[in-house]
Design a protein around this motif. Structure first.
Motif, PDB file in Angstrom:
ATOM      1  N   ASN A 187       0.825  -1.209   0.000  1.00 37.11           N
ATOM      2  CA  ASN A 187       0.000   0.000   0.000  1.00 37.11           C
ATOM      3  C   ASN A 187       0.861   1.261   0.000  1.00 37.11           C
ATOM      4  O   ASN A 187       0.561   2.229  -0.706  1.00 37.11           O
ATOM      5  N   ILE A 188       1.915   1.243   0.786  1.00 39.19           N
ATOM      6  CA  ILE A 188       2.817   2.400   0.841  1.00 39.19           C
ATOM      7  C   ILE A 188       3.491   2.590  -0.515  1.00 39.19           C
ATOM      8  O   ILE A 188       3.589   3.720  -1.013  1.00 39.19           O
ATOM      9  N   LYS A 189       3.933   1.506  -1.127  1.00 42.65           N
ATOM     10  CA  LYS A 189       4.562   1.602  -2.445  1.00 42.65           C
ATOM     11  C   LYS A 189       3.597   2.210  -3.463  1.00 42.65           C
ATOM     12  O   LYS A 189       3.976   3.067  -4.250  1.00 42.65           O
ATOM     13  N   MET A 190       2.356   1.748  -3.440  1.00 41.03           N
ATOM     14  CA  MET A 190       1.376   2.273  -4.383  1.00 41.03           C
ATOM     15  C   MET A 190       1.141   3.761  -4.138  1.00 41.03           C
ATOM     16  O   MET A 190       1.050   4.550  -5.085  1.00 41.03           O
ATOM     17  N   THR A 191       1.057   4.148  -2.876  1.00 37.01           N
ATOM     18  CA  THR A 191       0.851   5.561  -2.533  1.00 37.01           C
ATOM     19  C   THR A 191       2.030   6.396  -3.003  1.00 37.01           C
ATOM     20  O   THR A 191       1.845   7.477  -3.577  1.00 37.01           O
ATOM     21  N   VAL A 192       3.237   5.893  -2.774  1.00 38.31           N
ATOM     22  CA  VAL A 192       4.436   6.627  -3.203  1.00 38.31           C
ATOM     23  C   VAL A 192       4.449   6.761  -4.718  1.00 38.31           C
ATOM     24  O   VAL A 192       4.701   7.843  -5.254  1.00 38.31           O
ATOM     25  N   LYS A 193       4.172   5.669  -5.424  1.00 40.74           N
ATOM     26  CA  LYS A 193       4.152   5.730  -6.887  1.00 40.74           C
ATOM     27  C   LYS A 193       3.098   6.708  -7.386  1.00 40.74           C
ATOM     28  O   LYS A 193       3.355   7.496  -8.296  1.00 40.74           O
ATOM     29  N   ASP A 194       1.905   6.659  -6.775  1.00 42.60           N
ATOM     30  CA  ASP A 194       0.853   7.598  -7.164  1.00 42.60           C
ATOM     31  C   ASP A 194       1.274   9.038  -6.914  1.00 42.60           C
ATOM     32  O   ASP A 194       1.002   9.929  -7.728  1.00 42.60           O
ATOM     33  N   THR A 195       1.922   9.262  -5.792  1.00 50.65           N
ATOM     34  CA  THR A 195       2.386  10.615  -5.457  1.00 50.65           C
ATOM     35  C   THR A 195       3.449  11.083  -6.439  1.00 50.65           C
ATOM     36  O   THR A 195       3.417  12.223  -6.900  1.00 50.65           O
ATOM     37  N   LEU A 196       4.374  10.208  -6.773  1.00 54.69           N
ATOM     38  CA  LEU A 196       5.442  10.577  -7.698  1.00 54.69           C
ATOM     39  C   LEU A 196       4.903  10.888  -9.090  1.00 54.69           C
ATOM     40  O   LEU A 196       5.423  11.761  -9.773  1.00 54.69           O
ATOM     41  N   VAL A 197       3.853  10.183  -9.495  1.00 55.61           N
ATOM     42  CA  VAL A 197       3.249  10.429 -10.804  1.00 55.61           C
ATOM     43  C   VAL A 197       2.680  11.846 -10.874  1.00 55.61           C
ATOM     44  O   VAL A 197       2.684  12.471 -11.933  1.00 55.61           O
ATOM     45  N   HIS A 198       2.248  12.365  -9.749  1.00 51.91           N
ATOM     46  CA  HIS A 198       1.617  13.684  -9.728  1.00 51.91           C
ATOM     47  C   HIS A 198       2.615  14.834  -9.580  1.00 51.91           C
ATOM     48  O   HIS A 198       2.210  15.989  -9.553  1.00 51.91           O
ATOM     49  N   LEU A 199       3.887  14.514  -9.494  1.00 52.54           N
ATOM     50  CA  LEU A 199       4.891  15.584  -9.469  1.00 52.54           C
ATOM     51  C   LEU A 199       4.918  16.256 -10.832  1.00 52.54           C
ATOM     52  O   LEU A 199       4.887  15.598 -11.864  1.00 52.54           O
ATOM     53  N   SER A 200       5.005  17.549 -10.823  1.00 58.10           N
ATOM     54  CA  SER A 200       5.072  18.257 -12.103  1.00 58.10           C
ATOM     55  C   SER A 200       6.467  18.126 -12.683  1.00 58.10           C
ATOM     56  O   SER A 200       7.438  17.859 -11.975  1.00 58.10           O
ATOM     57  N   MET A 201       6.575  18.327 -13.982  1.00 59.73           N
ATOM     58  CA  MET A 201       7.882  18.279 -14.634  1.00 59.73           C
ATOM     59  C   MET A 201       8.790  19.361 -14.065  1.00 59.73           C
ATOM     60  O   MET A 201       9.988  19.151 -13.906  1.00 59.73           O
ATOM     61  N   ALA A 202       8.221  20.492 -13.711  1.00 61.00           N
ATOM     62  CA  ALA A 202       9.024  21.578 -13.134  1.00 61.00           C
ATOM     63  C   ALA A 202       9.602  21.143 -11.782  1.00 61.00           C
ATOM     64  O   ALA A 202      10.767  21.411 -11.490  1.00 61.00           O
ATOM     65  N   SER A 203       8.799  20.460 -10.980  1.00 59.73           N
ATOM     66  CA  SER A 203       9.273  19.981  -9.684  1.00 59.73           C
ATOM     67  C   SER A 203      10.379  18.944  -9.851  1.00 59.73           C
ATOM     68  O   SER A 203      11.384  18.957  -9.133  1.00 59.73           O
ATOM     69  N   LEU A 204      10.181  18.030 -10.805  1.00 64.17           N
ATOM     70  CA  LEU A 204      11.207  17.024 -11.077  1.00 64.17           C
ATOM     71  C   LEU A 204      12.504  17.672 -11.542  1.00 64.17           C
ATOM     72  O   LEU A 204      13.592  17.305 -11.087  1.00 64.17           O
ATOM     73  N   THR A 205      12.369  18.634 -12.426  1.00 62.02           N
ATOM     74  CA  THR A 205      13.557  19.328 -12.934  1.00 62.02           C
ATOM     75  C   THR A 205      14.272  20.037 -11.792  1.00 62.02           C
ATOM     76  O   THR A 205      15.505  19.997 -11.684  1.00 62.02           O
TER      77      THR A 205
END
Length: 129
Positions: free
Chosen positions: A66-84
């Motif tokens: 469940n934690i892995k899924m939550t982390v993956k879901d959260t990471l997917v919602h990071l904007s490209m600007a935030s990742l950069t």
């Protein structure tokens, strides 16, 4: 006769030696029985604990998924600007680094490189794929 007496004495000594050895062997056998009983008791205790430990393991495994899924879901919602922005950081503050380490451990492995320069940047490089 004297020869018969001598034979009887020797045979008596032989019987005594056998009885002494039998006593020693009996003591050793009893000690081994006691050790075996202790080991059997330990095995019985472990066997009793196994079902509860298996339930805990399954719960932790589900929690981890469940934690892995939550982390993956959260990471997917990071904007490209935030990742950069994250990728451009040379040395993040300790809170950010702790979060990245936790994410690496969850998504990759606790044995993966947990340093910022290798593990963190490698993780961030692959998030948008």
């Amino acid at each position: 006769t004297q020869r018969e007496d001598q034979v009887l004495i020797e045979k008596g000594e032989g019987v005594n030696n056998i009885l002494v050895q039998l006593g020693r062997d009996t003591a050793i056998i009893e000690a081994h029985k006691q050790m075996l009983k202790q080991q059997e008791d330990k095995v019985a205790q472990l066997q009793q604990a196994v079902p509860q430990l298996e339930l805990q393991r399954k719960k932790y495994e589900n929690d981890s998924k469940n934690i892995k899924m939550t982390v993956k879901d959260t990471l997917v919602h990071l904007s490209m600007a935030s990742l950069t922005e994250l990728r451009s950081i040379n040395k993040p503050d300790s809170n950010v680094e702790d979060i990245i380490v936790a994410v690496i451990m969850l998504l990759k492995s606790p044995m993966a490189d947990l340093t910022w320069n290798k593990g963190g940047k490698r993780l961030l490089a692959g998030i948008d794929r």
